[in-house]
Structures are given as C-alpha cells and as structure tokens.
Design a protein around this motif. Sequence first.
Motif, mmCIF file in Angstrom:
data_model
loop_
_atom_site.group_PDB
_atom_site.id
_atom_site.type_symbol
_atom_site.label_atom_id
_atom_site.label_comp_id
_atom_site.label_asym_id
_atom_site.label_seq_id
_atom_site.Cartn_x
_atom_site.Cartn_y
_atom_site.Cartn_z
ATOM 1 N N TYR A 31 0.567 -1.715 0.458
ATOM 2 C CA TYR A 31 0.000 -0.009 -0.274
ATOM 3 C C TYR A 31 0.542 1.522 0.032
ATOM 4 O O TYR A 31 0.579 2.041 -1.277
ATOM 5 N N TYR A 32 1.535 1.187 0.510
ATOM 6 C CA TYR A 32 2.408 2.058 1.114
ATOM 7 C C TYR A 32 3.359 2.587 -0.010
ATOM 8 O O TYR A 32 3.677 3.572 -1.029
ATOM 9 N N ASP A 53 -4.493 3.650 0.357
ATOM 10 C CA ASP A 53 -4.889 3.687 1.827
ATOM 11 C C ASP A 53 -4.035 3.992 2.731
ATOM 12 O O ASP A 53 -3.423 3.254 3.307
ATOM 13 N N LEU A 54 -2.931 5.141 2.636
ATOM 14 C CA LEU A 54 -1.843 5.056 3.964
ATOM 15 C C LEU A 54 -2.542 4.986 5.609
ATOM 16 O O LEU A 54 -1.690 4.368 6.205
ATOM 17 N N LEU A 96 -0.871 2.086 7.582
ATOM 18 C CA LEU A 96 -0.421 2.477 9.056
ATOM 19 C C LEU A 96 -1.053 1.282 9.664
ATOM 20 O O LEU A 96 -0.389 0.456 10.885
ATOM 21 N N ALA A 97 -2.250 1.148 10.476
ATOM 22 C CA ALA A 97 -3.178 0.168 10.783
ATOM 23 C C ALA A 97 -2.347 -1.080 10.168
ATOM 24 O O ALA A 97 -2.371 -1.924 11.784
ATOM 25 N N LYS A 126 8.157 5.190 7.930
ATOM 26 C CA LYS A 126 8.198 5.854 6.678
ATOM 27 C C LYS A 126 6.567 6.483 6.035
ATOM 28 O O LYS A 126 6.297 7.456 5.327
ATOM 29 N N ILE A 127 5.197 5.499 6.897
ATOM 30 C CA ILE A 127 4.239 5.731 6.247
ATOM 31 C C ILE A 127 3.793 6.732 6.930
ATOM 32 O O ILE A 127 3.203 7.817 6.125
ATOM 33 N N ARG A 128 4.223 7.161 8.311
ATOM 34 C CA ARG A 128 3.718 8.299 8.713
ATOM 35 C C ARG A 128 4.988 9.585 8.455
ATOM 36 O O ARG A 128 3.703 10.828 8.244
ATOM 37 N N LEU A 129 5.732 10.028 7.760
ATOM 38 C CA LEU A 129 5.973 10.967 7.562
ATOM 39 C C LEU A 129 5.235 10.812 5.899
ATOM 40 O O LEU A 129 4.754 12.009 5.659
#
Length: 292
Positions: A213-214, A219-220, A224-225, A245-248
């Motif tokens: 997904y990333y 859908d980020l 993340l989930a 990296k997803i959070r960034l």
Amino acid sequence: MLNRTSLLAAPALAAALLFSAPAAQAQISTPAASPKSTVTQRVGLTDITITYSRPSLKGRQAFGTLVPFGKRWRTGANQTTSIKFSDDVTVEGKKIPAGEYGIYTIPNKTEWLVVFNKSTKQGADVDGFKDDQDVARVSVKPYKLGNKVETFTIGFSDITPATANVDMMWELTGAKFKVTSEVEPKVMAQIDEKVIKNASPSANDLAAAAVYYYDNDKDLKQALAWMQKANATDPKFWNVHTEAKIRLKMKDYKGTVASAEQSKKLALDAKNADYVKMNEDLIVEAKKTGKL
C-alpha cells in the motif's frame, strides 16, 4: 572343420566384438558452434524463460549478411528461440496468454518485427511458416550499441516490480521489447484473502500488505494500521522503519520521529549500521520538514 586352436580363439573373438561394438558406435562430442542458453527472469509475479542458441560473428557481419534484412529469422541459431510465460502478460501493448511460444524476428535497418507464434518448431523459412499460429506481432526500433557484442545475446534489463525489457544484442545492433506482468490483481487478491478476510493474519502478511500500500500510493491510513498491528506483536527494525516512512508520508512528523527512534534502537541491537543511518536520516528529515 574347426581345429582346437579355432575353438579356443572363438570365445575371445566374440568377447572382443561384444565389447568393441559400443565404442565403435559412440559419437565424438565436441563443443557446439552456437551453444544453447537459457535465461530466466521473474517480472512481478511472472516467470519468463527464454531458450536460444548463440551464434558468434567470427569475423563476419551480422545483420544484412548473416541475417538478411527483411527476412524471417529464428532469432538465434540451430532452432527457433522460445519464450515461456508462467502467467498472462502484455508485450508492447499486445496481450499474450500464459504459455510457450517461438520468437521470430524480421530485422530491418530502421524497424524490427517481433513475432510470437504458437509453434517453436516451424523453422524460419517462408514456405514452412504458418502465420495463422501467430499470437502477437510487435514493431520495435533497433538501436546502436556502445560496444561490440561478439556472440548473440538475449537478456533482461530495466526491471521494475511489474515490467522488464527483453534485449536482443549482436555486433553493434540491439533491439528490445517491453513485457508487462499483471501484478496488481494478484497482489490485491492475496491481501484480500490473507489480511482483509482473515481473522488472524500473520505479522508477515500484515507488513507485506502495508508495504504494498505504501509503495503504490494506496490508503495510507490502512497501511499504517496494518503495520502497527504487525509491529505490536513482532517488531522488526525494518518494519518499524517502514512505519516511520508511512507516518512521514502522512505528515505525522512527531510519529515519524518516534517510530524512527524505535527502529534505530532495534537496528543498533541487531548491529545493522545501514538501518541505523537510514533512521537517523529520516529523523533529520521529519524534524526539518515538520519544524520540530
């Protein structure tokens, strides 16, 4: 009438004939002038295998002489070159079903016609070739190579998660066609089965789905989930780094720093200097971008 000497010699003569016969019938093995070669490459989730024989120049000119312009070529020596796709693919925009095909080419100075035919044993002669067995024909532009290629070579280049070029190179001429593998439907079907519809998905499957997904801008929040769930049960420094990296990408700069710090600590424990450095770089980027 046989004498005693003849009787004694007969068994020895028979034995000599018996053991010498196979030796007389055995053929001498010598190196092939155009040795057979097989190259295999995974493109996306599809395996592509090409089998061909490799002629050499030996002081001769390839295209326009050994391989006449405007005439069908078996794309190698000895027998037709074959290509096998484990799944359906698209070649230069033309769909080709999974299976094994002969690759026939018609080289010209400014254009090559590449023909994929159901038969790998038709030969290249005009009279014996069956056009109704073609599954696809594509036109490609030849290009000049930087270095001379003595022996005809087929290989793969410019490989991405879903595509690759098949390069045909000889002397100073190259020609290539692009193969595209259908990755998205297969991966999404696996994610649906192993993660979305699975009541207890494994940490590895959760992490793999999150990474897909990333990497593919999906859908980020969902990515993340899934990654958080994977890291909650089995935190690995590479997965925690991906969470950072997803959070960034989601512009959660404080969360990025926190996850990167955790990944850095895990990487230090594992003595992985590369991930230590990547996490340090990520922390710097998050603090600078987020003005923390």
